[in-house]
Enzyme design. Structure first.
Site, PDB file in Angstrom:
ATOM      1  N   LEU A 524      58.594  22.178  74.220  1.00  0.00           N
ATOM      2  CA  LEU A 524      57.827  21.416  73.231  1.00  0.00           C
ATOM      3  C   LEU A 524      58.461  20.060  72.987  1.00  0.00           C
ATOM      4  O   LEU A 524      57.782  19.111  72.620  1.00  0.00           O
ATOM      5  CB  LEU A 524      57.780  22.180  71.899  1.00  0.00           C
ATOM      6  CG  LEU A 524      57.030  23.512  71.889  1.00  0.00           C
ATOM      7  CD1 LEU A 524      57.261  24.230  70.582  1.00  0.00           C
ATOM      8  CD2 LEU A 524      55.554  23.272  72.106  1.00  0.00           C
ATOM      9  N   GLY A 525      59.768  19.967  73.160  1.00  0.00           N
ATOM     10  CA  GLY A 525      60.424  18.699  72.904  1.00  0.00           C
ATOM     11  C   GLY A 525      61.921  18.871  72.959  1.00  0.00           C
ATOM     12  O   GLY A 525      62.429  19.960  73.205  1.00  0.00           O
ATOM     13  N   GLY A 527      65.261  17.933  70.743  1.00  0.00           N
ATOM     14  CA  GLY A 527      65.832  17.378  69.520  1.00  0.00           C
ATOM     15  C   GLY A 527      67.293  17.057  69.747  1.00  0.00           C
ATOM     16  O   GLY A 527      67.812  17.223  70.843  1.00  0.00           O
ATOM     17  N   PHE A 529      69.803  18.593  68.792  1.00  0.00           N
ATOM     18  CA  PHE A 529      70.688  19.749  68.923  1.00  0.00           C
ATOM     19  C   PHE A 529      70.322  20.617  70.109  1.00  0.00           C
ATOM     20  O   PHE A 529      70.887  21.665  70.318  1.00  0.00           O
ATOM     21  CB  PHE A 529      70.660  20.565  67.637  1.00  0.00           C
ATOM     22  CG  PHE A 529      71.021  19.758  66.430  1.00  0.00           C
ATOM     23  CD1 PHE A 529      72.344  19.533  66.117  1.00  0.00           C
ATOM     24  CD2 PHE A 529      70.044  19.198  65.651  1.00  0.00           C
ATOM     25  CE1 PHE A 529      72.683  18.772  65.028  1.00  0.00           C
ATOM     26  CE2 PHE A 529      70.381  18.430  64.554  1.00  0.00           C
ATOM     27  CZ  PHE A 529      71.698  18.208  64.239  1.00  0.00           C
ATOM     28  N   GLY A 530      69.332  20.176  70.867  1.00  0.00           N
ATOM     29  CA  GLY A 530      68.933  20.944  72.029  1.00  0.00           C
ATOM     30  C   GLY A 530      67.425  20.998  72.157  1.00  0.00           C
ATOM     31  O   GLY A 530      66.702  20.588  71.251  1.00  0.00           O
ATOM     32  N   PRO A 531      66.944  21.511  73.299  1.00  0.00           N
ATOM     33  CA  PRO A 531      65.509  21.555  73.537  1.00  0.00           C
ATOM     34  C   PRO A 531      64.810  22.645  72.725  1.00  0.00           C
ATOM     35  O   PRO A 531      65.440  23.620  72.308  1.00  0.00           O
ATOM     36  CB  PRO A 531      65.419  21.868  75.029  1.00  0.00           C
ATOM     37  CG  PRO A 531      66.692  22.543  75.354  1.00  0.00           C
ATOM     38  CD  PRO A 531      67.728  22.005  74.430  1.00  0.00           C
ATOM     39  N   VAL A 532      63.501  22.473  72.516  1.00  0.00           N
ATOM     40  CA  VAL A 532      62.703  23.449  71.790  1.00  0.00           C
ATOM     41  C   VAL A 532      61.607  23.955  72.722  1.00  0.00           C
ATOM     42  O   VAL A 532      60.962  23.167  73.405  1.00  0.00           O
ATOM     43  CB  VAL A 532      62.062  22.811  70.551  1.00  0.00           C
ATOM     44  CG1 VAL A 532      61.264  23.836  69.777  1.00  0.00           C
ATOM     45  CG2 VAL A 532      63.113  22.191  69.664  1.00  0.00           C
ATOM     46  N   LYS A 546      64.553  27.176  69.420  1.00  0.00           N
ATOM     47  CA  LYS A 546      65.458  26.039  69.558  1.00  0.00           C
ATOM     48  C   LYS A 546      66.719  26.529  70.253  1.00  0.00           C
ATOM     49  O   LYS A 546      67.422  27.392  69.745  1.00  0.00           O
ATOM     50  CB  LYS A 546      65.782  25.494  68.177  1.00  0.00           C
ATOM     51  CG  LYS A 546      66.646  24.276  68.246  1.00  0.00           C
ATOM     52  CD  LYS A 546      66.619  23.517  66.931  1.00  0.00           C
ATOM     53  CE  LYS A 546      66.981  22.087  67.172  1.00  0.00           C
ATOM     54  NZ  LYS A 546      65.924  21.161  66.960  1.00  0.00           N
ATOM     55  N   ASP A 643      69.122  14.418  58.773  1.00  0.00           N
ATOM     56  CA  ASP A 643      68.366  13.847  59.887  1.00  0.00           C
ATOM     57  C   ASP A 643      66.868  13.874  59.594  1.00  0.00           C
ATOM     58  O   ASP A 643      66.061  14.279  60.409  1.00  0.00           O
ATOM     59  CB  ASP A 643      68.681  14.603  61.179  1.00  0.00           C
ATOM     60  CG  ASP A 643      68.251  13.821  62.417  1.00  0.00           C
ATOM     61  OD1 ASP A 643      67.967  12.612  62.282  1.00  0.00           O
ATOM     62  OD2 ASP A 643      68.198  14.413  63.501  1.00  0.00           O
TER      63      ASP A 643
END
Ligand SMILES: *[C@@H]1O[C@H](CO)[C@@H](O)[C@H](O)[C@H]1NC(C)=O
Ligand SMILES: *[C@@H]1O[C@H](CO)[C@@H](O)[C@H](O)[C@H]1NC(C)=O
Ligand SMILES: *[C@@H]1O[C@H](CO)[C@@H](O)[C@H](O)[C@H]1NC(C)=O
Ligand SMILES: *[C@@H]1O[C@H](CO)[C@@H](O)[C@H](O)[C@H]1NC(C)=O
Ligand SMILES: *[C@@H]1O[C@H](CO)[C@@H](O)[C@H](O)[C@H]1NC(C)=O
Ligand SMILES: *[C@@H]1O[C@H](CO)[C@@H](O)[C@H](O)[C@H]1NC(C)=O
Ligand SMILES: *[C@@H]1O[C@H](CO)[C@@H](O)[C@H](O)[C@H]1NC(C)=O
Ligand SMILES: *[C@@H]1O[C@H](CO)[C@@H](O)[C@H](O)[C@H]1NC(C)=O
Length: 841
Positions: A524-525, A527, A529-532, A546, A643
């Site tokens: 999905l994207g 971020g 802190f890591g991919p989702v 996540k 954030d």
């Protein structure tokens, strides 16, 4: 033996090592050249087998003394001598030519479209996968994992896609010295409910069976769950049916193969003994042979009778004489020629069964076993039923029904599932009587168990009651303690306080299955802190996963405790956390899935922005405010988000904003007590000056980010991407505000009326108060929330905002990579270093 050594000697001598893992488009490989994967586990090049002079091209283990080939390109068209060449054709296919002068390839990757990219390369990956890809963009065109020969390596997928007709399956070699296509194939059959089958030619030879949730029903030796080194992820959706075998310890050298006599085996390399160990191998026994007992018969190796074949309940041998002579080819037929649609019927339950061939079964994954029974009873053609997966996380699910002849059922000693066969009353009684020998003993055991359980229950009840009383006393004294932050609050908090809360832990296996093994198209994207990833659980529930980057700097228990704390925060304007998954280096957070995109998608794109009128935007602003207020005020945790930004606000299908990624700073080990940190987490454009410059954060840093968000929502412009006369968005608005023409900034697409305009200006005013340079001048969240209900005339005038001009030179803005976040510790860009230096001490 000698021969092997001589061979090995020449084999090594011939390898004039290219020592690289890549073939460029302009390069070619002659016989003798070898490329090695990074880490040197796999090699790709020319080889011969045994005493044969024929030359093949393929992939083998580079570090194993036993020559083990795992993939052969030209298995059916070998070269007669060592004049072969590997190079790219003009269409961009990787080809094998018999000699340098021939133009017709012996073998080709045969990609359907010409590949024009000059940066095309072939690379041998660390997993043993030869990939054709564009070395600049990383786009892949072809991979050897999509065209397996007789071996399956960890991470390789077997199975078929429903749309483009790709089918990955194993085909045995002809013999150990001849890799050409043999007679056995191992593949997923797409007819009926998917099952894995070894075929001899076109005839089923042995059935690995259906996926039970943890393993194939016909491979009892397969590893269970995520607890061991091997695990598998099975996918069955509208795009594909596939199985991926994985290994949690990458140092284990393992492969699965179908050998030339039709055995499927998992092998592991025993480094000390220098040989391949058999981890499991199937088929093993008589009962594994496909349809050994004929139509409607089943095979029971545990049976006390000397003959393993029996007819299913309600059936009798069709040719009794042949059956006596142990010829089962006639199979079994319904007793008394009975029609199966009377009223006095029910089901006989057989235990530990490998259910019959499911290519003729009907499936419904949505109903329970109980409903399955009713469905089968109501339908006159239904002869048996069973659950579809029975070892899943949520227990048995789905319903399989059979409507005709049943083939290849068998009984296991300690594996298999319950299987229900439709019969009349008489037959049920007969089977019950057969089973009643052990019944008396069972009854005695049950009674003594009941007594024991009752005793334990009574004792623990008394114990728990006593503890609860003392707890209650303690708790009432804490809630009365002075200094708690409970102010009267106008909003609905959904925190669930009373009951003891347990954090749901998901198994890695469940998550890999749900996300198609973290498939690219599930992403999905990305971020900070890591991919989702998006995932679908077996029960159909959609989730967002996540996958935290590895450097969270926390131990397992610490991590779990943080997640547990944070998942207790529940509010209408926060994304709901469902649980986490911590297993073998992986740390993942599982959230509810929200179908609408994040706020930045709406407010920074014209078309979507036009859908958001002022009342809608006002609701979104208020929702975000409530969410932050809740985070700041929860008396026990006081989460500072650190954030906040448009891409961290998700919208559900009623456009209710939900803040995501809260508590990440806590999970990533930010030190909350000191209020200053040695790593800066956040996104430029939204970071307050004291946080960006000195690493000091407080609730006021979130207020700053919220102020930026308000202004972005009203203007439809991105703070960090806005440039006008060397001002950013905030500076620009401040400029216009001082000139008394701030209404100019309002987004033209909002279509607000005169009444709205004063409301909008009030929000601009609040926004400017939130972004003031001096943290102590900024209002706190309770004040911000109450301002929305008051008249702007009562507000103080805003003072100079932060970061309005000049400083942009130092500041990396995030318009190139939306959501470019940063956690300073192990980054290398110049900006990061400056920052870490500033607040390092
Ligand atoms: C190898 O030799 C055989 C037999 O002489 C012949 O049929 C085949 O075409 C040759 N293969 C190649 C690649 O030259
Ligand atoms: C390839 O062609 C060249 C001349 O075109 C010739 O000298 C050479 O012997 C040929 N090589 C082979 C292997 O046929
Ligand atoms: C390439 O694929 C086409 C159809 O997809 C097939 O007809 C052809 O034989 C293939 N060629 C090779 C060399 O495998
Ligand atoms: C799948 O099974 C059906 C029924 O047993 C059979 O007709 C069909 O050929 C099989 N398909 C493949 C690809 O083996
Ligand atoms: C295939 O595997 C089975 C089981 O491990 C073994 O008994 C058999 O000998 C193997 N066949 C060959 C040709 O190696
Ligand atoms: C069984 O029933 C079918 C129709 O229900 C009939 O055609 C057949 O002759 C019967 N067979 C015997 C052995 O009674
Ligand atoms: C199963 O249930 C889900 C949700 O309840 C529904 O969307 C889906 O269409 C159902 N599938 C079938 C095959 O009935
Ligand atoms: C019985 O089940 C079969 C297979 O699912 C279906 O084709 C048939 O329509 C059902 N019959 C009735 C009466 O529901």
């Amino acid at each position: 033996m000698k021969l092997v050594f001589v061979f090995l000697f020449f084999f090594c001598l011939l390898q004039s090592c290219v020592c690289d893992d890549t073939i460029m488009r302009t390069q070619s490989m002659r016989d003798g050249d070898v490329i090695l994967s990074e880490g040197k586990r796999f090699a790709f090049g020319f080889f011969s087998l045994g005493v044969s002079k024929l030359r093949y091209v393929g992939i083998w283990y580079a570090q194993i003394s036993d020559q083990t080939v795992v993939w052969v390109a030209n298995r059916d068209r070998p070269m007669n001598d060592t004049s072969g060449v590997i190079r790219f054709s003009s269409r961009g296919d990787l080809c094998i030519y018999a000699s340098i002068n021939t133009t017709e390839p012996l073998w080709s990757t045969n990609v359907s479209d010409s590949i024009l990219e000059p940066t095309l390369v072939a690379r041998l990956s660390t997993l043993g996968n030869l990939v054709l890809l564009d070395s600049v963009t990383g786009r892949g065109f072809w991979e050897s994992f999509d065209h397996p020969t007789d071996s399956s390596l960890p991470s390789m997928r077997l199975g078929f896609t429903r749309k483009d007709g790709l089918d990955r399956f194993l085909t045995s070699w002809k013999s150990s010295a001849d890799p050409s296509s043999g007679t056995f194939t191992y593949r997923i059959n797409r007819t009926g409910f998917p099952q894995m089958i070894v075929y001899k030619g076109l005839i089923p030879w042995w059935r690995a069976g259906t996926w039970t949730g943890l393993k194939w029903s016909g491979v009892p030796g397969m590893a269970r769950g995520g607890s061991s080194i091997f695990h598998s992820s099975f996918v069955n959706n509208q795009d594909e049916v596939s199985i991926t075998n994985l290994v949690t310890d990458a140092s284990v050298i393992t492969r699965m193969m179908v050998n030339e006599t039709g055995n499927l085996q998992r092998l592991t390399w025993a480094a000390t003994e220098k040989r391949w160990n058999l981890y499991w191998s199937v088929p093993k026994e008589e009962c594994d042979n496909y349809a050994h007992c004929g139509l409607n018969g089943y095979c029971d190796p545990t049976s006390s009778a000397s003959f393993v074949c029996t007819c299913l309940p309600g059936f009798e041998p069709k040719m009794p004489r042949d059956w006596l002579l142990r010829d089962t080819s006639g199979g079994c037929t319904k007793k008394n020629n009975a029609s199966l649609c009377g009223e006095k019927e029910g089901f006989v339950k057989l235990r530990r069964v490998k259910i019959p061939d499911t290519s003729v079964a009907s499936v419904d994954m949505n109903i329970t076993l109980k409903e399955c029974e009713h469905r089968c009873l109501r339908n006159c053609s239904c002869v048996a039923y069973a659950s579809a997966y029975y070892e899943g996380v949520g227990g048995a699910i789905g319903c399989l029904t059979w409507h005709g002849g049943m083939l290849d059922a068998r009984i296991y000693m300690n594996s298999g599932q319950d299987f229900y066969i439709r019969t009349d009353r008489e037959e049920i009684e007969r089977w019950n009587k057969n089973g009643s020998a052990g019944k008396k003993r069972v009854i005695i055991i049950v009674i003594s168990l009941i007594i024991a359980v009752t005793l334990v229950a009574v004792i623990s009840f008394c114990f728990v009651r006593k503890r609860r009383e003392s707890n209650r006393q303690r708790r009432s004294s804490t809630t009365l303690a002075p200094g708690s932050f409970d102010i009267k609050d106008p909003f609905r908090f959904e925190e669930d306080q009373g009951r003891e809360w347990e954090l749901p832990l998901f198994e890695l296996n469940t998550i890999t299955t749900a996300t198609n093994n973290f498939a690219f198209r599930n992403k999905l994207g990305e971020g900070g802190f890591g991919p989702v990833y998006k995932g679908v659980l077996e029960n159909g529930m959609e989730i967002a996963v996540k996958r935290l980057s590895k450097n969270s700097g926390q131990g397992m228990e610490e991590f779990k405790n943080e997640v547990k704390l944070i998942s207790k925060l529940q509010h209408r304007n926060l994304v709901r956390m469902l649980g986490c998954c911590v297993e073998s280096e992986e740390k993942m957070l599982i959230y509810e899935y929200l179908p609408n995109k994040s706020l930045d998608y709406f407010i920074f794109h014209e078309e979507q922005r036009a859908e958001l009128d002022w009342p809608k935007r006002m609701e979104i602003i208020c929702g975000i405010a409530r969410g932050i207020l809740y985070l700041h005020q929860d008396s026990r945790l006081r989460i500072i988000h650190r954030d906040l930004k448009a891409s961290n606000v998700l919208l559900d299908n009623e456009m209710i904003p939900k803040i995501a990624d809260f508590g990440m700073a806590r999970i990533f080990g930010g030190n909350q007590i000191r209020g200053s940190t040695n790593r800066v987490v956040g996104t430029y454009g939204y970071m307050s000056p004291e946080y960006a410059m000195e690493g000091h954060f407080s609730v006021k840093s979130d207020v700053y980010s919220f102020g930026v968000l308000i202004l972005e929502i009203i203007t439809g412009k991105k703070n960090s991407a806005f440039h006008k006369e060397s001002l950013n968005l905030v500076g620009h608005i401040w400029d216009l505000w001082n000139k008394g023409v701030a209404t100019k900034v309002i987004d033209k697409l909002m279509n607000q009326d005169i009444h709205d305009e004063s409301e909008v200006m009030k929000c601009v005013h609040i926004g400017l108060l939130c972004v003031q340079e001096n943290a102590s001048d900024r209002p706190d969240m309770p004040s911000v929330v109450s301002m929305f209900g008051h008249n702007a005339n009562d507000f103080p005038p805003p003072k100079h905002p932060a970061f309005t001009s000049g400083r942009k030179a130092h500041v990396k803005n995030d318009d190139s990579t939306s959501g470019a976040c940063f956690s300073g510790e192990n980054s290398t860009s110049v900006n990061d270093i400056t920052l870490t230096d500033v607040h390092g001490r």
